[in-house]
Design a protein around this motif. Sequence first.
Motif, PDB file in Angstrom:
ATOM      1  N   TRP A  90       0.948  -0.885  -0.127  1.00  0.00           N
ATOM      2  CA  TRP A  90       0.162  -0.318  -0.026  1.00  0.00           C
ATOM      3  C   TRP A  90       1.266   1.327   0.190  1.00  0.00           C
ATOM      4  CZ3 TRP A  90      -5.001   0.409   3.873  1.00  0.00           C
ATOM      5  CH2 TRP A  90      -5.346   0.999   3.631  1.00  0.00           C
TER       6      TRP A  90
ATOM      7  N   MET B 279       2.472   6.306  -7.251  1.00  0.00           N
ATOM      8  CA  MET B 279       1.206   7.807  -7.760  1.00  0.00           C
ATOM      9  C   MET B 279       1.353   9.193  -7.420  1.00  0.00           C
ATOM     10  SD  MET B 279      -2.212   6.206  -7.194  1.00  0.00           S
ATOM     11  CE  MET B 279      -2.354   5.020  -5.560  1.00  0.00           C
ATOM     12  N   GLY B 280       2.855   9.303  -6.527  1.00  0.00           N
ATOM     13  CA  GLY B 280       2.668  10.250  -6.192  1.00  0.00           C
ATOM     14  C   GLY B 280       2.341  11.051  -4.971  1.00  0.00           C
ATOM     15  N   TYR B 281       1.580  10.264  -4.386  1.00  0.00           N
ATOM     16  CA  TYR B 281       1.129  11.413  -2.856  1.00  0.00           C
ATOM     17  C   TYR B 281       2.188  11.105  -1.931  1.00  0.00           C
ATOM     18  CZ  TYR B 281      -3.234   9.898  -4.588  1.00  0.00           C
ATOM     19  OH  TYR B 281      -4.973  10.218  -5.899  1.00  0.00           O
TER      20      TYR B 281
ATOM     21  N   SER C 262       2.947   1.600  -3.387  1.00  0.00           N
ATOM     22  CA  SER C 262       1.052   2.404  -4.433  1.00  0.00           C
ATOM     23  C   SER C 262       1.113   3.130  -4.343  1.00  0.00           C
ATOM     24  CB  SER C 262      -0.196   1.612  -4.162  1.00  0.00           C
ATOM     25  OG  SER C 262      -0.227   1.810  -3.007  1.00  0.00           O
ATOM     26  N   PHE C 263       0.882   4.300  -3.118  1.00  0.00           N
ATOM     27  CA  PHE C 263       1.343   5.502  -2.760  1.00  0.00           C
ATOM     28  C   PHE C 263       2.100   6.456  -3.304  1.00  0.00           C
ATOM     29  CE2 PHE C 263      -2.550   4.319   0.495  1.00  0.00           C
ATOM     30  CZ  PHE C 263      -3.392   5.723  -0.476  1.00  0.00           C
ATOM     31  N   LYS C 264       3.768   5.960  -3.358  1.00  0.00           N
ATOM     32  CA  LYS C 264       4.680   6.030  -3.417  1.00  0.00           C
ATOM     33  C   LYS C 264       4.515   6.243  -5.536  1.00  0.00           C
ATOM     34  CE  LYS C 264       6.289   7.900  -0.296  1.00  0.00           C
ATOM     35  NZ  LYS C 264       7.189   9.707   0.534  1.00  0.00           N
TER      36      LYS C 264
END
Length: 112
Positions: free
Chosen positions: A103, A110-112, A106-108
Motif C-alpha cells: 500500500w 502514484m506521487g502522493y 503504491s501511494f509513493k
Amino acid sequence: MSKFCPSCGEQLADNAKFCKNCGMNLETQQQTQQTTGTQQTMPPYEVQKVEEDHKIAIIIGYVFAILIPIIGVFIGVYLVTRKDSEKASLHGKIIIALSAVIWFISFKLMGY
C-alpha cells in the motif's frame, strides 16, 4: 429408558447402534458383554486437539495483500484473531505487514 455410551458417556437413543459422539459400535460392545457376562471397562476416551489449518485463508490473504492491499489487511486481521492456530496467527501478521508495504509503495508510485 436412556442408555449411555460406555466409551465417552454420551446419552444415546435406546435403539442406537453407534455412538453419535465418538462412533463406538454399541452392538459389538453388547455382544462382548453378553459373551463374557461382565461389563468391560473401557479406557477413558481422549480427544486430541487438532490445530485448524486455514490454508485457503492464508493463500487468499497473500494474493489480496499483493493485488488489493486493503482486503489483505482484513484477511490478515481475521487470521491473527484465530486462537486455534499459531501458524494462522503468524501468517496473518505477515499478510498485514505485506499489505501495508504494498500500500505504501503504491501511494509513493502514484506521487502522493
